[in-house]
Design a protein around this motif. Structure first.
Motif, PDB file in Angstrom:
ATOM      1  N   CYS A 141     -28.672 -41.387 -13.765  1.00  3.31           N
ATOM      2  CA  CYS A 141     -28.327 -41.031 -12.394  1.00  3.31           C
ATOM      3  C   CYS A 141     -29.413 -41.554 -11.462  1.00  3.31           C
ATOM      4  N   ASP A 142     -29.055 -42.386 -10.516  1.00  2.00           N
ATOM      5  CA  ASP A 142     -30.027 -43.089  -9.696  1.00  2.00           C
ATOM      6  C   ASP A 142     -29.445 -43.262  -8.294  1.00  2.00           C
ATOM      7  N   PRO A 143     -30.306 -43.291  -7.245  1.00  2.66           N
ATOM      8  CA  PRO A 143     -29.786 -43.499  -5.889  1.00  2.66           C
ATOM      9  C   PRO A 143     -28.954 -44.772  -5.739  1.00  2.66           C
ATOM     10  N   GLN A 144     -29.174 -45.768  -6.618  1.00  7.49           N
ATOM     11  CA  GLN A 144     -28.362 -46.982  -6.548  1.00  7.49           C
ATOM     12  C   GLN A 144     -26.882 -46.674  -6.734  1.00  7.49           C
ATOM     13  N   GLY A 158     -23.470 -47.686  -4.470  1.00  9.40           N
ATOM     14  CA  GLY A 158     -22.239 -48.233  -5.027  1.00  9.40           C
ATOM     15  C   GLY A 158     -21.040 -47.357  -4.732  1.00  9.40           C
ATOM     16  N   MET A 159     -21.214 -46.035  -4.873  1.00  9.24           N
ATOM     17  CA  MET A 159     -20.116 -45.120  -4.593  1.00  9.24           C
ATOM     18  C   MET A 159     -19.760 -45.119  -3.108  1.00  9.24           C
ATOM     19  N   VAL A 178     -19.976 -55.210  -9.618  1.00 12.19           N
ATOM     20  CA  VAL A 178     -21.416 -55.203  -9.355  1.00 12.19           C
ATOM     21  C   VAL A 178     -22.070 -53.960  -9.950  1.00 12.19           C
ATOM     22  N   MET A 179     -21.377 -52.819  -9.864  1.00 12.07           N
ATOM     23  CA  MET A 179     -21.950 -51.565 -10.354  1.00 12.07           C
ATOM     24  C   MET A 179     -22.091 -51.531 -11.873  1.00 12.07           C
TER      25      MET A 179
END
Length: 250
Positions: free
Chosen positions: A193-196, A200-201, A185-186
């Motif tokens: 670099c994004d909060p999304q 995922g992490m 999905v990631m």
């Protein structure tokens, strides 16, 4: 004596706790600038391109150092360097916290370099994680573990008998599968670099904890019995907390 499963998991928890407490401080650009007398901690630095791989190498070095510590222990000289090093790449790391910090004081780029470096390093480390997670998930697939009609029969055949052993196997195999799903999905997340990426992490972190809870309880003490847990924890803490954030702000 072999450490208990709780002690083995406690090592990972201690590393995560140290990162939780210290990274928000040591990862601040202004703190790094003061500690380095202005040499580091520059706003909008592109140093993450270099520091990301270096940070991944530091994690790899920590694994190798810990393998060396174990092999130096009487009775552990035959421990496989490659196998244990690869297994430890699946450790649950608190990378999602560092990446999530990017939204705080974003107008001053307070955590931007730290988050970018951590993301770059974590991508490399997750690629290395794929070998173990993929192997475990593939083994479960070959045994029809993920098939609802055959999964119960497979659980009955796990090494440890009883409900506890079956639950441990379930956690390990489910963690590996969840990790693979999250990684796929990631792939469609934004490149920057994004909060999304933090979400995922975080999902990867949950999957890795699930995997390790099942693995440690299932294979301790028969196949997983590392000595010198305190030294292992200190090595990982030093590399994760004290080495990475200052370098990430270069």
């Amino acid at each position: 004596n072999c450490p208990s499963p709780e002690s083995n998991l406690g090592v990972f928890a201690a590393v995560n706790l140290a990162m939780l407490l210290l990274t928000p401080v040591l990862g601040r650009r202004t703190v790094v600038a003061k500690l380095s007398f202005g040499v580091l901690g520059k706003a909008h630095s592109q140093g993450w391109i270099l520091m990301g791989p270096i940070m991944a190498c530091m994690h790899t070095a920590a694994n190798l150092i810990n393998v060396a510590l174990i092999r130096a222990t009487p009775g552990y000289g035959s421990t496989s360097i490659a196998m244990l090093t690869m297994l430890w790449f699946t450790r649950p790391r608190l990378a999602w916290l560092v990446i999530a910090l990017v939204v705080f004081q974003s107008d001053e780029a307070m955590y931007l370099s730290c988050a970018a470096t951590t993301l770059a390093a974590e991508i490399l480390l997750q690629l290395l994680t794929a070998y173990v997670m993929g192997s475990v998930a593939n083994h479960a697939r070959r045994q029809n573990f993920y098939s609802l009609s055959h999964g119960r029969d497979v659980l009955e055949a796990v090494p440890r008998g009883g409900a506890t052993g079956r639950g441990d196997a379930l956690a390990m195999y489910a963690g590996a599968l969840l990790w693979l799903v999250v990684v796929v999905v990631m792939r469609y997340a934004p490149a920057e670099c994004d909060p999304q990426h933090a979400i995922g992490m975080f999902a990867c972190w949950v999957a890795q904890w699930l995997f390790w809870v099942g693995f440690v309880k299932l294979y301790t003490p028969d196949a997983y019995c590392p000595p010198k847990l305190i030294y292992l924890a200190l090595t990982w803490i030093f590399m994760s907390v004290f080495g990475a954030p200052p370098g990430a702000s270069y």
